[in-house]
Write a protein that holds these residues in place. Structure first.
Motif, PDB file in Angstrom:
ATOM      1  N   THR A  55      -0.206   2.913  -1.929  1.00 64.09           N
ATOM      2  CA  THR A  55      -0.439   1.415  -1.639  1.00 64.09           C
ATOM      3  C   THR A  55      -1.178   0.549  -2.663  1.00 64.09           C
ATOM      4  O   THR A  55      -1.555  -0.419  -2.314  1.00 64.09           O
ATOM      5  CB  THR A  55      -0.451   1.030   0.007  1.00 64.09           C
ATOM      6  N   THR A  57      -1.501  -1.953  -5.532  1.00 57.54           N
ATOM      7  CA  THR A  57      -0.506  -2.823  -5.989  1.00 57.54           C
ATOM      8  C   THR A  57      -0.832  -3.228  -7.301  1.00 57.54           C
ATOM      9  O   THR A  57      -2.134  -3.575  -7.572  1.00 57.54           O
ATOM     10  CB  THR A  57      -0.129  -3.697  -4.909  1.00 57.54           C
ATOM     11  N   THR A  68       3.922 -10.481  -2.759  1.00 58.45           N
ATOM     12  CA  THR A  68       3.404  -9.223  -2.309  1.00 58.45           C
ATOM     13  C   THR A  68       4.356  -8.412  -2.152  1.00 58.45           C
ATOM     14  O   THR A  68       5.349  -8.501  -1.533  1.00 58.45           O
ATOM     15  CB  THR A  68       2.840  -9.688  -0.936  1.00 58.45           C
ATOM     16  N   SER A  70       5.203  -4.386  -0.888  1.00 63.28           N
ATOM     17  CA  SER A  70       4.965  -3.453   0.201  1.00 63.28           C
ATOM     18  C   SER A  70       5.833  -2.386   0.182  1.00 63.28           C
ATOM     19  O   SER A  70       7.195  -2.535  -0.232  1.00 63.28           O
ATOM     20  CB  SER A  70       4.581  -4.149   1.470  1.00 63.28           C
TER      21      SER A  70
END
Length: 115
Positions: A55, A57, A68, A70
């Protein structure tokens, strides 16, 4: 063979929000880095955001602070939350691995930001 299907695009006014989804037909748990790309008419495809298996980014400067990324490995889905949208965000959005593989390009989902 895993296929990626993008959805969630649409027409939105400047300043609005959209959430894109990229659903995989198989497991993405072993795929290290997934990314969202976009291509506007007459322009080259560009990398917008990436997310690693753990995770981490990264974002293009043009979307940093507004988008964002995810991923939900249990649902085999990658998301892109887009806030404070601008007309220059208008493009077809695609998900793929990093670096992109020809076998994963899907139909994309169109995002149009206009008043």
């Amino acid at each position: 063979q895993v296929q990626l299907v993008e959805s969630g695009g649409g027409l939105v006014q400047p300043g609005g929000s959209l959430q894109l989804s990229c659903a995989a037909s198989g497991s993405i748990g072993l795929i290290n880095v997934m990314g969202w790309y976009r291509q506007a008419p007459g322009k080259e495809r560009e990398l917008v955001a990436t997310i690693s298996r753990d995770t981490n980014t990264k974002y293009a400067d043009s979307v940093k602070g507004r988008f964002t990324i995810s991923r939900d490995n249990a649902k085999n889905t990658v998301y892109l939350q887009m806030n404070s949208l601008k007309p220059e965000d208008s493009a077809a959005y695609y998900c793929n691995v990093l670096p992109p593989s020809p076998r994963y390009w899907g139909q994309g989902t169109q995002v149009t930001v206009s008043s």
